[in-house]
Design a protein around this motif. Sequence first.
Motif, PDB file in Angstrom:
ATOM      1  N   TYR A 218      -8.852   4.223 -14.982  1.00 57.48           N
ATOM      2  CA  TYR A 218      -9.569   4.331 -13.709  1.00 57.48           C
ATOM      3  C   TYR A 218     -11.077   4.150 -13.921  1.00 57.48           C
ATOM      4  CZ  TYR A 218      -5.262   6.390 -11.745  1.00 57.48           C
ATOM      5  OH  TYR A 218      -3.974   6.624 -11.318  1.00 57.48           O
ATOM      6  N   VAL A 219     -11.609   4.768 -14.982  1.00 60.11           N
ATOM      7  CA  VAL A 219     -13.039   4.649 -15.282  1.00 60.11           C
ATOM      8  C   VAL A 219     -13.396   3.195 -15.584  1.00 60.11           C
ATOM      9  CG1 VAL A 219     -14.881   5.282 -16.896  1.00 60.11           C
ATOM     10  CG2 VAL A 219     -13.268   7.026 -16.099  1.00 60.11           C
ATOM     11  N   ASP A 220     -12.519   2.496 -16.309  1.00 59.95           N
ATOM     12  CA  ASP A 220     -12.762   1.084 -16.608  1.00 59.95           C
ATOM     13  C   ASP A 220     -12.896   0.271 -15.322  1.00 59.95           C
ATOM     14  OD1 ASP A 220     -12.625   1.644 -19.304  1.00 59.95           O
ATOM     15  OD2 ASP A 220     -10.521   1.037 -19.508  1.00 59.95           O
ATOM     16  N   GLN A 221     -12.067   0.584 -14.349  1.00 60.90           N
ATOM     17  CA  GLN A 221     -12.124  -0.113 -13.060  1.00 60.90           C
ATOM     18  C   GLN A 221     -13.456   0.142 -12.361  1.00 60.90           C
ATOM     19  OE1 GLN A 221      -8.636   0.772 -10.618  1.00 60.90           O
ATOM     20  NE2 GLN A 221      -7.366   0.832 -12.461  1.00 60.90           N
ATOM     21  N   VAL A 222     -13.937   1.395 -12.435  1.00 59.45           N
ATOM     22  CA  VAL A 222     -15.221   1.743 -11.813  1.00 59.45           C
ATOM     23  C   VAL A 222     -16.358   0.997 -12.505  1.00 59.45           C
ATOM     24  CG1 VAL A 222     -16.857   3.613 -11.334  1.00 59.45           C
ATOM     25  CG2 VAL A 222     -14.404   4.003 -11.044  1.00 59.45           C
ATOM     26  N   ARG A 223     -16.319   0.951 -13.835  1.00 61.69           N
ATOM     27  CA  ARG A 223     -17.366   0.244 -14.585  1.00 61.69           C
ATOM     28  C   ARG A 223     -17.405  -1.243 -14.215  1.00 61.69           C
ATOM     29  NH1 ARG A 223     -19.576   3.476 -18.414  1.00 61.69           N
ATOM     30  NH2 ARG A 223     -18.283   5.077 -19.430  1.00 61.69           N
ATOM     31  N   GLU A 224     -16.232  -1.850 -14.115  1.00 60.12           N
ATOM     32  CA  GLU A 224     -16.177  -3.272 -13.769  1.00 60.12           C
ATOM     33  C   GLU A 224     -16.753  -3.510 -12.374  1.00 60.12           C
ATOM     34  OE1 GLU A 224     -12.129  -4.490 -14.216  1.00 60.12           O
ATOM     35  OE2 GLU A 224     -12.083  -4.069 -16.385  1.00 60.12           O
ATOM     36  N   TYR A 225     -16.409  -2.638 -11.442  1.00 63.80           N
ATOM     37  CA  TYR A 225     -16.913  -2.781 -10.066  1.00 63.80           C
ATOM     38  C   TYR A 225     -18.427  -2.590 -10.040  1.00 63.80           C
ATOM     39  CZ  TYR A 225     -17.117  -2.381  -4.994  1.00 63.80           C
ATOM     40  OH  TYR A 225     -17.416  -2.590  -3.668  1.00 63.80           O
ATOM     41  N   ALA A 226     -18.910  -1.584 -10.736  1.00 63.83           N
ATOM     42  CA  ALA A 226     -20.340  -1.292 -10.747  1.00 63.83           C
ATOM     43  C   ALA A 226     -21.141  -2.426 -11.363  1.00 63.83           C
ATOM     44  CB  ALA A 226     -20.609   0.008 -11.494  1.00 63.83           C
ATOM     45  N   ALA A 227     -20.583  -3.074 -12.388  1.00 65.85           N
ATOM     46  CA  ALA A 227     -21.270  -4.197 -13.030  1.00 65.85           C
ATOM     47  C   ALA A 227     -21.476  -5.331 -12.038  1.00 65.85           C
ATOM     48  CB  ALA A 227     -20.464  -4.675 -14.241  1.00 65.85           C
ATOM     49  N   ARG A 228     -20.473  -5.581 -11.205  1.00 65.89           N
ATOM     50  CA  ARG A 228     -20.607  -6.624 -10.181  1.00 65.89           C
ATOM     51  C   ARG A 228     -21.560  -6.187  -9.073  1.00 65.89           C
ATOM     52  NH1 ARG A 228     -14.915  -6.407 -10.655  1.00 65.89           N
ATOM     53  NH2 ARG A 228     -14.756  -5.468  -8.572  1.00 65.89           N
ATOM     54  N   ASP A 229     -21.608  -4.901  -8.837  1.00 69.54           N
ATOM     55  CA  ASP A 229     -22.378  -4.331  -7.733  1.00 69.54           C
ATOM     56  C   ASP A 229     -23.840  -4.073  -8.108  1.00 69.54           C
ATOM     57  OD1 ASP A 229     -22.307  -3.287  -5.051  1.00 69.54           O
ATOM     58  OD2 ASP A 229     -22.459  -1.279  -5.885  1.00 69.54           O
ATOM     59  N   GLY A 230     -24.137  -4.153  -9.415  1.00 68.78           N
ATOM     60  CA  GLY A 230     -25.496  -3.864  -9.866  1.00 68.78           C
ATOM     61  C   GLY A 230     -25.843  -2.394  -9.782  1.00 68.78           C
ATOM     62  N   SER A 231     -24.840  -1.530  -9.916  1.00 68.28           N
ATOM     63  CA  SER A 231     -25.038  -0.082  -9.792  1.00 68.28           C
ATOM     64  C   SER A 231     -24.818   0.622 -11.127  1.00 68.28           C
ATOM     65  CB  SER A 231     -24.076   0.489  -8.737  1.00 68.28           C
ATOM     66  OG  SER A 231     -24.315  -0.091  -7.471  1.00 68.28           O
ATOM     67  N   GLY A 232     -25.210   1.894 -11.182  1.00 65.96           N
ATOM     68  CA  GLY A 232     -25.033   2.692 -12.381  1.00 65.96           C
ATOM     69  C   GLY A 232     -23.716   3.443 -12.376  1.00 65.96           C
ATOM     70  N   VAL A 233     -23.280   3.866 -13.560  1.00 65.32           N
ATOM     71  CA  VAL A 233     -22.053   4.667 -13.700  1.00 65.32           C
ATOM     72  C   VAL A 233     -22.322   5.839 -14.619  1.00 65.32           C
ATOM     73  CG1 VAL A 233     -19.642   4.720 -14.454  1.00 65.32           C
ATOM     74  CG2 VAL A 233     -20.561   2.652 -13.401  1.00 65.32           C
ATOM     75  N   VAL A 234     -21.879   7.022 -14.215  1.00 61.93           N
ATOM     76  CA  VAL A 234     -21.903   8.209 -15.067  1.00 61.93           C
ATOM     77  C   VAL A 234     -20.501   8.812 -15.046  1.00 61.93           C
ATOM     78  CG1 VAL A 234     -22.784  10.554 -15.347  1.00 61.93           C
ATOM     79  CG2 VAL A 234     -24.353   8.704 -14.720  1.00 61.93           C
ATOM     80  N   VAL A 235     -19.925   9.033 -16.234  1.00 64.54           N
ATOM     81  CA  VAL A 235     -18.606   9.660 -16.320  1.00 64.54           C
ATOM     82  C   VAL A 235     -18.796  11.158 -16.441  1.00 64.54           C
ATOM     83  CG1 VAL A 235     -16.443   9.788 -17.618  1.00 64.54           C
ATOM     84  CG2 VAL A 235     -17.670   7.610 -17.443  1.00 64.54           C
TER      85      VAL A 235
END
Length: 363
Positions: A218-235
């Motif tokens: 699930y986290v991998d999916q969030v990271r991939e989406y954020a990379a396209r979105d130009g946003s940050g990710v914190v787990v």
Amino acid sequence: MKLGIVGLPNVGKSTLFNAISNAGAQAANYPFCTIEPNVGTVTVPDDRLDWLAEYYSPKKYTPATIEFVDIAGLVRGASKGEGLGNKFLENIRQCDAIIHVVRCFDSTEIIHVDGSVDPVRDIETVNYELLLSDIEILSRRIEKTSKAAKGDRSLASELEFLNRLSDYLNEGNNARSFEVQDSDMELFSDIPLLSAKPVIYAANISEDDLMDGAENAYVDQVREYAARDGSGVVVICAKTEEEIAGFEPDEKKAFLEDLGIEHSGLEQLIQEGYSLLGLISFLTGGADEVRAWTIKKGTKAPQAAGKIHSDFERGFIRAEIVPFETLKELGSMQACREKGLIRSEGKDYVMKDGDVTLFRFNV
């Protein structure tokens, strides 16, 4: 800095808020537990300021602060007023950036509003509602400007920009990825677009995943989406963050070290928030007070002085500056002065993160 914590119902927003603010916000396993936004102010951890406090033994210690706002869970149709939609959207509008909590764990005990865990679907549900709200706001602005432009040809370029932006949003794009020329930046900033706000996706994992250090699809999916979105990710693990919120600093540090984690979820969110918003801190110190001041990257010395008092900016003469690392290495301001390492900077100096500063002014 004000960060709004958003997401679908039951993803861990209020649990995370409890953890990072110790405000005791109500958290429960049903939608709309949070109706009025809970607000908590937390101090920004800064080892540099702690060192200055030991050095000066001041009467007052004032770290930078961040305001976290726990906003009601969103559902489909919020942009049309469904659930607590109108209230939800207005609360986000008051924030500088968005912490979008996304559920990244399975559980039979905690009900998901859509019946299953799908982080990308959840992200897109929230983003879609923000986008629909923006399109409606922009449509009203275009209608108003079009009427005014009939009698004022100078508004033609503004109308052209608004229509270009509207076309971009109607294609399903967020406003934060729209390319804006410097000449249009003031106009763009004047439109209160929710999808223009910087976003940090907080991927909320289970305690088991945190303890095991397991990979999480699930986290991998969030990271991939954020990379396209130009946003940050914190787990983060909101539940664990809540449990350690009351620990003493040494206890918390030892607990995190046992898990192989260098920084708490709160510290990661603060770091990512500063980065996304382009913020830095300069420091002031003396017997009366040590303090961290938050400014935008690129701020010049007179404007930084104005953060302390308008008279400092109006009567600015110079800034006497030593980088914190230099001060720490030599151990005292006197040693820095003897080695000629305290710089005298004028009106064009661009402030740097960690500048220990004394402003000279005359009004």
